[in-house]
Design an enzyme around this catalytic site. Structure first.
Site, mmCIF file in Angstrom:
data_model
loop_
_atom_site.group_PDB
_atom_site.id
_atom_site.type_symbol
_atom_site.label_atom_id
_atom_site.label_comp_id
_atom_site.label_asym_id
_atom_site.label_seq_id
_atom_site.Cartn_x
_atom_site.Cartn_y
_atom_site.Cartn_z
ATOM 1 N N LYS A 98 0.863 -1.182 0.000
ATOM 2 C CA LYS A 98 0.000 0.000 0.000
ATOM 3 C C LYS A 98 0.901 1.235 0.000
ATOM 4 C CE LYS A 98 -1.917 2.646 2.914
ATOM 5 N NZ LYS A 98 -1.670 3.875 2.121
ATOM 6 N N GLY B 58 7.317 4.796 8.082
ATOM 7 C CA GLY B 58 6.463 5.960 8.269
ATOM 8 C C GLY B 58 6.657 6.546 9.653
ATOM 9 N N SER B 59 5.614 7.175 10.153
ATOM 10 C CA SER B 59 5.733 7.908 11.417
ATOM 11 C C SER B 59 5.681 6.961 12.628
ATOM 12 C CB SER B 59 4.596 8.928 11.512
ATOM 13 O OG SER B 59 3.364 8.249 11.477
ATOM 14 N N GLU C 141 10.229 0.940 10.253
ATOM 15 C CA GLU C 141 11.269 1.950 10.048
ATOM 16 C C GLU C 141 10.591 3.302 10.232
ATOM 17 O OE1 GLU C 141 14.385 -0.563 7.469
ATOM 18 O OE2 GLU C 141 13.373 1.045 6.402
ATOM 19 N N CYS D 4 13.834 10.793 6.323
ATOM 20 C CA CYS D 4 13.894 10.321 7.708
ATOM 21 C C CYS D 4 15.275 10.519 8.297
ATOM 22 C CB CYS D 4 13.459 8.869 7.790
ATOM 23 S SG CYS D 4 14.416 7.817 6.717
ATOM 24 N N GLU E 136 10.186 15.689 15.411
ATOM 25 C CA GLU E 136 10.576 15.571 14.015
ATOM 26 C C GLU E 136 9.796 16.600 13.203
ATOM 27 O OE1 GLU E 136 9.148 12.116 11.745
ATOM 28 O OE2 GLU E 136 11.131 11.967 10.844
HETATM 29 P P1 NAD Z 1 2.506 7.923 7.921
HETATM 30 O O1 NAD Z 1 2.889 7.134 9.102
HETATM 31 O O2 NAD Z 1 1.442 8.940 8.059
HETATM 32 O O3 NAD Z 1 2.014 6.964 6.733
HETATM 33 C C1 NAD Z 1 2.837 5.968 6.153
HETATM 34 C C2 NAD Z 1 1.962 4.946 5.447
HETATM 35 O O4 NAD Z 1 1.156 4.253 6.400
HETATM 36 C C3 NAD Z 1 0.993 5.535 4.434
HETATM 37 O O5 NAD Z 1 0.885 4.653 3.350
HETATM 38 C C4 NAD Z 1 -0.313 5.574 5.220
HETATM 39 O O6 NAD Z 1 -1.475 5.573 4.414
HETATM 40 C C5 NAD Z 1 -0.214 4.294 6.004
HETATM 41 N N1 NAD Z 1 -1.037 4.240 7.216
HETATM 42 C C6 NAD Z 1 -1.533 5.268 7.959
HETATM 43 N N2 NAD Z 1 -2.199 4.779 9.031
HETATM 44 C C7 NAD Z 1 -2.118 3.431 8.961
HETATM 45 C C8 NAD Z 1 -2.597 2.372 9.795
HETATM 46 N N3 NAD Z 1 -3.277 2.591 10.912
HETATM 47 N N4 NAD Z 1 -2.301 1.106 9.424
HETATM 48 C C9 NAD Z 1 -1.580 0.850 8.320
HETATM 49 N N5 NAD Z 1 -1.109 1.803 7.488
HETATM 50 C C10 NAD Z 1 -1.376 3.088 7.814
HETATM 51 O O7 NAD Z 1 3.870 8.587 7.365
HETATM 52 P P2 NAD Z 1 4.054 9.668 6.216
HETATM 53 O O8 NAD Z 1 3.537 10.984 6.680
HETATM 54 O O9 NAD Z 1 3.547 9.115 4.923
HETATM 55 O O10 NAD Z 1 5.669 9.728 6.121
HETATM 56 C C11 NAD Z 1 6.464 10.521 6.936
HETATM 57 C C12 NAD Z 1 7.048 9.721 8.091
HETATM 58 O O11 NAD Z 1 7.767 8.589 7.608
HETATM 59 C C13 NAD Z 1 8.074 10.506 8.892
HETATM 60 O O12 NAD Z 1 7.859 10.307 10.261
HETATM 61 C C14 NAD Z 1 9.410 9.897 8.477
HETATM 62 O O13 NAD Z 1 10.442 10.032 9.393
HETATM 63 C C15 NAD Z 1 9.026 8.485 8.263
HETATM 64 N N6 NAD Z 1 10.018 7.813 7.410
HETATM 65 C C16 NAD Z 1 10.877 6.891 7.970
HETATM 66 C C17 NAD Z 1 11.822 6.248 7.188
HETATM 67 C C18 NAD Z 1 12.780 5.219 7.761
HETATM 68 O O14 NAD Z 1 13.292 4.391 7.004
HETATM 69 N N7 NAD Z 1 13.052 5.209 9.064
HETATM 70 C C19 NAD Z 1 11.904 6.530 5.822
HETATM 71 C C20 NAD Z 1 11.026 7.475 5.287
HETATM 72 C C21 NAD Z 1 10.069 8.096 6.095
#
Ligand code: NAD
Length: 475
Positions: free
Chosen positions: A174, A225-226, A247, A281, A378
């Site tokens: 996704k 993600g976050s 991650e 990130c 962040e």
């Molecule tokens: P996010 O957590 O809002 O969303 C990431 C993904 O998860 C999206 O596809 C979203 O639709 C999905 N999602 C949201 N809620 C969900 C749930 N309850 N269950 C399953 N999937 C769900 O993150 P974002 O705003 O898209 O990205 C930014 C964040 O990602 C920042 O915090 C950044 O640091 C982090 N990030 C980390 C890395 C790493 O490798 N450590 C790399 C890139 C980004």
């Protein structure tokens, strides 16, 4: 250019002709870029069934052959680099040069990782009993589900797809609802190379993501993600006892203790802060600098930030594009305002760039104290916070005084300071005398609230994408 995609199941796109959600160009938000059909819960069962069937065949394909098939797919992705780069730029705003760079870098990483398909997957062990031959072996986990963010819409999915397929798994991905087109293009290209159902896509936001990661047929869940979403996913996967790899975010600090070349050091810091508009990130977000050199470094960084052209990522003169979405722009903008309200001094940068897009100027806050909001949260934007220190103990305490532990950097030519940094800095990735950029063959990993589970890239991936088995053979 308008992209139109829906659920990708068993090699075909389910496009109902609807528009459950759209994406817009963050450099000119009146422009619709993508029109998407979201996946519904009923369709999800069919996606899992098809993944299960495809995986049952793929796991029996010899590893060396899997690697060759994946290489062909990656070559085909590279041949479409320009189309995919444009999709990235149109949906999330980074410059075309950065988008191309992302794809080519992702391919290097993926090519390194798929080599795992032809490397050793077990060990021969001494037996405790006569007549027995013991060994360990590894098998694919099965159906892996992946949810990814918008900031690297090709690199992050490929970092999961390549090891998953190399180790014999199927993947249901996704991509982020903010920028799904480039992942959909990679799936479309895969159609000519990978068995139907091996790589499938579901589309939508948090609700679809939640249904995906909590599905009983998910054998493993990998997420980038976050922290907030990561926590939810950890709980959802726990209900099924599915293996998890998370991650998460970062609040990466660079400690500048001493340098023979302040100007080169400033180049590294600015590059590490502003790459991808700071929406990385591993972006540098805290500059922890020895008080004696703080003023000089502030001047050098300010000059460089002021020289950056902000604008539409399609314009070759532009060095930094817009924030990826209206919501993200508002978030970063309000964090900057809160930082200024706490007493941080804005050395350069402004709240809002002129024009219709979601533009922010590169911003340096000085006189930041470690306990301030700006030094703890962040930001995920083009914002650097300068914090001064007097002793090495103090520098390390500031560096480690956050919930995150993704990347950390140090500038110093003093061996004792370097030794302390690599022993004590609480981060998964440690960089000395350069910024937080990574290599395509090194494990990518966070500690503390920046990550859970096996590191990505190369050898480490075997721990997440396979299960380990003990075998005892009596003749
Ligand atoms: P996010 O957590 O809002 O969303 C990431 C993904 O998860 C999206 O596809 C979203 O639709 C999905 N999602 C949201 N809620 C969900 C749930 N309850 N269950 C399953 N999937 C769900 O993150 P974002 O705003 O898209 O990205 C930014 C964040 O990602 C920042 O915090 C950044 O640091 C982090 N990030 C980390 C890395 C790493 O490798 N450590 C790399 C890139 C980004």
């Amino acid at each position: 250019m308008t992209y139109h995609f829906g659920t990708y199941v068993a090699g075909s796109w389910q496009r109902r002709g609807g528009s459950d959600f759209v994406t817009v160009n963050p450099a000119s938000p009146g422009e619709i870029v993508g029109v998407y059909d979201a996946t519904d819960a009923v369709a999800l069962d069919a996606v899992f069934a098809s993944a299960r069937r495809a995986q049952a065949e793929w796991r029996d394909v010899p590893g060396i052959r899997r690697q060759a098939i994946l290489e062909d797919w990656l070559n085909a992705v590279e041949a479409r680099c320009e189309d995919i780069a444009l999709a990235i730029t149109l949906e999330m705003g980074k410059t075309l040069a950065d988008a191309r760079g992302e794809i080519l870098y992702a391919l290097k990483e993926a090519r390194f990782t798929i080599g795992e398909a032809s490397r050793a997957i077990g060990e021969v062990m001494p037996s405790a009993r006569p007549g027995l031959r013991n060994m360990t072996l590894r098998r694919p986990r099965g159906v892996v589900v992946a949810a990814t963010p918008w900031n690297y819409p090709v690199l992050t999915p490929l970092r999961k797809l390549a090891p998953a397929f190399a180790h014999g798994n199927a993947v249901i991905l996704k991509p982020s609802e903010t920028a799904p087109a480039s992942a959909c293009l990679m799936a479309e290209i895969a159609d000519a190379y990978l068995p139907r159902g091996l790589f499938q896509i579901v589309l939508g936001g948090a609700a679809v993501g939640a249904a995906l990661v909590s599905h009983a047929e998910a054998d493993a869940v990998t997420f980038t993600g976050s922290v907030e979403t990561g926590r939810r996913i950890y709980v959802a996967a726990a209900a099924n006892l599915a293996e998890v790899q998370l991650e998460l975010g970062g609040k990466n600090g660079i400690v500048v203790h001493d340098t023979e070349d302040l100007e080169a050091c400033a180049d590294e810091i600015v590059a590490g802060t502003l790459e991808n508009g700071g929406q990385r990130c591993t972006s540098i977000s805290r500059l922890i600098v020895r008080r004696e050199i703080a003023a000089d470094l502030e001047r050098a960084i300010t000059e460089r930030m002021d020289a950056i052209v902000v604008g539409d990522g399609r314009d070759p003169a532009v060095g930094m594009g817009p924030m990826a979405s209206a919501a993200h722009f508002e978030r970063v903008h309000s964090m900057m305002a809160r930082g200024a309200g706490e007493g941080a001094r804005r050395a350069t940068g402004e709240g809002q760039h002129q024009g219709g897009g979601f533009f922010l100027r590169p911003t340096l806050f000085a006189d930041v104290r470690p306990e301030m909001f700006l030094a703890q949260q962040e930001v995920f934007g083009p914002v650097l916070s300068l914090i001064s220190y007097d002793t090495v103990d103090e520098a390390l305490a500031i560096l480690n005084g956050v919930e995150f532990g993704l990347a950390a950097a140090l500038f110093s030519n003093r061996l004792d300071v370097v030794q302390r940094f690599i022993a004590e800095a609480e981060a998964g990735m440690l960089h000395v005398n350069h910024q937080t950029g990574v290599d395509p063959n090194m494990p990518f990993v966070g500690v503390k609230n920046s990550g859970v589970g096996a590191a990505s890239i190369g050898r480490s991936s075997i721990h997440f994408y396979t299960t380990e088995h003990s075998v005892y053979i009596k003749s």
